[in-house]
Scaffold this motif. Structure first.
Motif, PDB file in Angstrom:
ATOM      1  N   ASP A  51     -27.221 -17.453  11.854  1.00 23.34           N
ATOM      2  CA  ASP A  51     -25.949 -18.024  12.324  1.00 23.34           C
ATOM      3  C   ASP A  51     -24.972 -16.865  12.523  1.00 23.34           C
ATOM      4  O   ASP A  51     -24.508 -16.255  11.559  1.00 23.34           O
ATOM      5  N   THR A  68     -21.980 -16.988  13.729  1.00 19.56           N
ATOM      6  CA  THR A  68     -20.575 -17.394  13.703  1.00 19.56           C
ATOM      7  C   THR A  68     -19.803 -16.489  12.744  1.00 19.56           C
ATOM      8  O   THR A  68     -20.212 -16.299  11.599  1.00 19.56           O
ATOM      9  N   GLU A 104     -22.044 -15.437   9.537  1.00 17.98           N
ATOM     10  CA  GLU A 104     -22.457 -16.327   8.459  1.00 17.98           C
ATOM     11  C   GLU A 104     -23.842 -15.972   7.941  1.00 17.98           C
ATOM     12  O   GLU A 104     -24.080 -15.944   6.732  1.00 17.98           O
ATOM     13  N   GLY A 126     -16.022 -18.145  17.586  1.00 19.58           N
ATOM     14  CA  GLY A 126     -17.483 -18.174  17.520  1.00 19.58           C
ATOM     15  C   GLY A 126     -18.043 -16.890  16.964  1.00 19.58           C
ATOM     16  O   GLY A 126     -17.744 -16.494  15.832  1.00 19.58           O
ATOM     17  N   ASP A 127     -18.841 -16.176  17.777  1.00 21.29           N
ATOM     18  CA  ASP A 127     -19.471 -14.940  17.318  1.00 21.29           C
ATOM     19  C   ASP A 127     -18.733 -13.688  17.759  1.00 21.29           C
ATOM     20  O   ASP A 127     -19.253 -12.578  17.635  1.00 21.29           O
TER      21      ASP A 127
END
Length: 231
Positions: free
Chosen positions: A123, A125, A136, A178-179
């Motif tokens: 993940d 994010t 994450e 987001g990322d």
């Protein structure tokens, strides 16, 4: 139920009675009475015996076992595939099949990360914490600047190797979406973007206005247990 001796009456009506104890016939008389007056229902007895039988336990359904032997036994008993969690890696998963075979699926890049107690999906994010910005769950252990004069990117691994990349000036607090972390106005008309990836990160500059000259930035690099090379 009859429990005493059988007494027989002998003689004419109205005359005296002759009482003769017949103890030896007591048991036969009792059995005859039971047979004639209270027959045992065979069907009912059979049904009762069946109803009191111990029920067959239903197998507990599972989808994962830690080793191949127990997973194959469970798959055969349950009739569906069972994951062998002890064979799971960042890029592959293996299942035992009901017919005794194994099935393995492999990805081209890491899709999960080891965590305490098991695996979690990758993940990227971003989230803030401790003055840094980190994904994450990423394959590599790295973090971005949360703003200020600290390193722009910090990376390390379990073998003691580390990397630190800096920006030549104080960074603003980034905007996270987001990322991607966006650091606005690091250069005139230019934003800095750091994006988390499955196995690393990406650095890019966004030009909001047409520059009058070429944009060039030097980023100080510090290495531990690593070395640079030119290609």
């Amino acid at each position: 139920m009859f429990a005493g001796p059988i007494r027989l009456r002998v003689g004419r009506r109205g005359a005296g009675r002759l009482v003769v104890p017949v103890v030896g016939l007591t048991v036969l008389a009792m059995l005859a009475a039971v047979a004639l007056t209270d027959p045992i229902p065979v069907a009912a007895a059979t049904t009762a015996a069946v109803s009191k039988a111990v029920p067959v336990p239903v197998p507990v359904d599972v989808v994962s076992k830690p080793d191949q032997a127990s997973a194959m036994l469970a798959a055969h008993r349950l009739g569906h595939e069972v994951e062998i969690s002890g064979l799971t890696t960042a890029m592959s998963m293996t299942w035992a099949q009901p017919n005794g075979s194994l099935k393995t699926e492999m990805a081209q890049a890491p899709v999960r990360v080891a965590r305490a107690g098991g695996w979690v999906d990758v993940d990227t994010t971003l989230a803030s914490g401790g003055g840094r910005v980190s994904p994450e769950a990423a394959v590599e252990a790295y973090s971005f600047s949360g703003g200020g004069s600290g390193p722009l990117v910090v990376w390390s691994n379990t073998s003691g190797k580390a990397l630190s990349l800096s920006w030549p000036s104080v960074l603003p607090v980034p905007t996270i979406s987001g990322d991607t972390a966006t650091y606005p106005g690091v250069l005139p008309g230019t934003d800095l973007l750091l994006s988390a990836r499955r196995a690393g990160w990406e650095i890019s500059l966004r030009l909001n206005t047409r520059p009058k000259a070429a944009v060039s930035v030097s980023l100080p690099l510090s290495l531990t247990g690593l070395r640079t090379s030119q290609r």
